[in-house]
Write a protein that holds these residues in place. Structure first.
Motif, PDB file in Angstrom:
ATOM      1  N   PHE A  69      20.421  58.723  68.186  1.00 32.35           N
ATOM      2  CA  PHE A  69      21.852  59.000  68.144  1.00 32.35           C
ATOM      3  C   PHE A  69      22.535  58.039  67.172  1.00 32.35           C
ATOM      4  O   PHE A  69      23.276  57.143  67.552  1.00 32.35           O
ATOM      5  N   PHE A 107      18.118  61.912  76.834  1.00 30.33           N
ATOM      6  CA  PHE A 107      19.498  61.560  77.175  1.00 30.33           C
ATOM      7  C   PHE A 107      19.802  61.707  78.674  1.00 30.33           C
ATOM      8  O   PHE A 107      20.331  60.780  79.296  1.00 30.33           O
ATOM      9  N   ALA A 124      24.828  54.695  75.566  1.00 34.70           N
ATOM     10  CA  ALA A 124      24.235  55.775  74.769  1.00 34.70           C
ATOM     11  C   ALA A 124      25.309  56.632  74.114  1.00 34.70           C
ATOM     12  O   ALA A 124      25.246  57.854  74.153  1.00 34.70           O
ATOM     13  N   GLY A 125      26.331  55.985  73.545  1.00 32.02           N
ATOM     14  CA  GLY A 125      27.464  56.781  73.057  1.00 32.02           C
ATOM     15  C   GLY A 125      27.943  57.635  74.217  1.00 32.02           C
ATOM     16  O   GLY A 125      28.292  58.799  74.048  1.00 32.02           O
ATOM     17  N   LEU A 126      27.949  57.014  75.385  1.00 29.98           N
ATOM     18  CA  LEU A 126      28.126  57.758  76.634  1.00 29.98           C
ATOM     19  C   LEU A 126      29.606  57.989  76.943  1.00 29.98           C
ATOM     20  O   LEU A 126      30.377  57.044  77.085  1.00 29.98           O
ATOM     21  N   THR A 127      29.951  59.247  77.072  1.00 25.30           N
ATOM     22  CA  THR A 127      31.335  59.633  77.354  1.00 25.30           C
ATOM     23  C   THR A 127      31.649  59.454  78.834  1.00 25.30           C
ATOM     24  O   THR A 127      30.850  59.822  79.692  1.00 25.30           O
ATOM     25  N   ARG A 132      30.166  62.278  85.844  1.00 27.89           N
ATOM     26  CA  ARG A 132      29.302  61.093  85.806  1.00 27.89           C
ATOM     27  C   ARG A 132      29.802  60.015  86.755  1.00 27.89           C
ATOM     28  O   ARG A 132      29.011  59.186  87.228  1.00 27.89           O
ATOM     29  N   GLN A 171      23.228  69.291  72.200  1.00 32.45           N
ATOM     30  CA  GLN A 171      22.187  68.429  72.746  1.00 32.45           C
ATOM     31  C   GLN A 171      22.247  68.531  74.275  1.00 32.45           C
ATOM     32  O   GLN A 171      23.329  68.432  74.866  1.00 32.45           O
ATOM     33  N   THR A 174      24.765  66.813  77.358  1.00 32.91           N
ATOM     34  CA  THR A 174      25.924  66.123  76.777  1.00 32.91           C
ATOM     35  C   THR A 174      27.235  66.840  77.132  1.00 32.91           C
ATOM     36  O   THR A 174      27.236  67.996  77.569  1.00 32.91           O
ATOM     37  N   THR A 175      28.315  66.147  76.881  1.00 36.91           N
ATOM     38  CA  THR A 175      29.626  66.761  77.115  1.00 36.91           C
ATOM     39  C   THR A 175      29.817  67.959  76.180  1.00 36.91           C
ATOM     40  O   THR A 175      30.442  68.941  76.561  1.00 36.91           O
ATOM     41  N   ASP A 218      28.860  64.774  68.736  1.00 34.92           N
ATOM     42  CA  ASP A 218      29.768  63.659  68.470  1.00 34.92           C
ATOM     43  C   ASP A 218      29.893  63.406  66.960  1.00 34.92           C
ATOM     44  O   ASP A 218      28.921  63.528  66.215  1.00 34.92           O
ATOM     45  N   GLU A 242      37.078  61.796  73.190  1.00 35.27           N
ATOM     46  CA  GLU A 242      36.524  61.186  74.404  1.00 35.27           C
ATOM     47  C   GLU A 242      36.415  59.667  74.277  1.00 35.27           C
ATOM     48  O   GLU A 242      36.454  59.129  73.173  1.00 35.27           O
ATOM     49  N   TYR A 244      33.981  56.288  74.974  1.00 33.88           N
ATOM     50  CA  TYR A 244      32.623  55.805  75.242  1.00 33.88           C
ATOM     51  C   TYR A 244      32.709  54.530  76.085  1.00 33.88           C
ATOM     52  O   TYR A 244      33.546  53.660  75.815  1.00 33.88           O
TER      53      TYR A 244
HETATM   54  N1  GLN Z   1      28.975  61.488  74.011  1.00 31.45           N
HETATM   55  C1  GLN Z   1      28.127  62.541  74.456  1.00 31.45           C
HETATM   56  C2  GLN Z   1      27.948  62.458  75.948  1.00 31.45           C
HETATM   57  O1  GLN Z   1      28.165  61.418  76.533  1.00 31.45           O
HETATM   58  C3  GLN Z   1      26.770  62.514  73.769  1.00 31.45           C
HETATM   59  C4  GLN Z   1      26.046  61.228  73.909  1.00 31.45           C
HETATM   60  C5  GLN Z   1      24.621  61.273  73.356  1.00 31.45           C
HETATM   61  O2  GLN Z   1      24.116  62.307  73.004  1.00 31.45           O
HETATM   62  N2  GLN Z   1      23.968  60.142  73.272  1.00 31.45           N
HETATM   63  O3  GLN Z   1      27.592  63.420  76.573  1.00 31.45           O
END
Ligand code: GLN
Length: 283
Positions: A69, A107, A124-127, A132, A171, A174-175, A218, A242, A244
């Protein structure tokens, strides 16, 4: 999903552009190097040391992620890890007196790992979202994520209004997947309109092969993928905006407070911004 946000908000868009501009102005290189800055002077209440924090393995901070990512987390040629999240996590671990260990998995398992006791935190660039929050608690926000649409150059999709009736690549977990696969009443296109791939890179390969009409993902990884492949572009209209953040197991307040303390210092000292600058190549 009632949270479908087709964002065309001018004010917000402007803020994002400014954020991106200021992020670009550093014109950083892509080579990660340890920060030259000294650890900031400890605040009145010093951060707890690793020994007392409730981590899975004493002295370690295990971060679950999916290192496909860019520019947040990627595998280096030498088999190590780099990226914005990796560097920020390294600095958080340092401040807490812990050694960072990265658990690189798909993921969805990476998101589930803290609640399952397999990692101390997911970064993880996690929204941040309500779904969640059932099993996870989130830190302070450290970045903004924007869901965008990648299309082949010359595509008949020119705005998100054109996505109706199209096949969308995303993906898994993911969101972006959630928004797109929601029913039309909830602002999505329905599950049949969406294909979930194991990661963004595979989704983009499917787009190049003509298996899907677009990819919703993203913004920052989208830019990397478009740069790395000819014939693709990102639509100007944003799909969703969003936040992170880092996630820990729900109720792990002690660890979250420690992470937040370290992260807040890194934000206040401009370190988070300098890490972001380093990975955004102006072009
Ligand atoms: N930001 C997106 C999510 O949290 C994708 C994050 C990712 O693919 N690592 O769902």
């Amino acid at each position: 999903m009632k949270h479908m946000k087709k964002m065309l908000c001018l004010a917000l868009g402007l803020t994002m552009s400014l954020t991106l501009l200021s992020a670009c102005s550093g014109g950083g290189t892509a080579s990660p190097s340890p920060s030259a800055s000294a650890p900031s002077p400890s605040a009145s209440a010093p951060a707890p040391t690793g020994a007392v924090l409730p981590t899975i393995e004493a002295g370690k901070l295990i971060m679950s992620t999916n290192a496909a990512f860019p520019p947040y987390e990627m595998v280096t040629d030498a088999g190590g890890f780099e990226g914005i999240d990796v560097e920020i996590a390294t600095k958080i671990a340092e401040k807490l007196g812990l050694e960072l260990e990265i658990l690189d998995i798909d993921f969805t398992p990476a998101v589930n790992a803290p609640a399952e006791g397999k990692s101390d935190m997911c970064m993880a660039g996690l929204t941040v979202n309500d779904e969640r929050k059932v099993n996870l608690d989130f830190s302070t926000t450290y970045a903004t994520g924007i869901q965008v649409v990648i299309v082949p150059e010359g595509s008949e999709i020119t705005t998100i209004e054109d996505l109706d009736g199209k096949l969308i690549g995303t993906q898994a977990g993911t969101t972006g997947y959630n928004y797109c696969s929601a029913s039309p009443e909830d602002g999505g296109y329905g599950e049949d309109a969406v294909i979930a791939y194991d990661n963004g890179a595979i989704a983009v390969q499917a787009l190049l092969a003509g298996k899907v009409d677009c990819v919703v993902i993203d913004n920052m990884p989208a830019q990397e993928y478009v740069k790395a492949n000819t014939g693709l572009k990102i639509l100007d209209t944003e799909f969703a905006v969003e936040d992170y953040a880092i996630a820990v197991k729900k109720g792990n307040t002690e660890l979250l407070t420690a992470i937040d303390g370290a992260l807040d210092e890194l934000i206040a000292d401009g370190i988070v911004q300098s890490v972001v600058d380093k990975y955004i190549t102006a072009d």
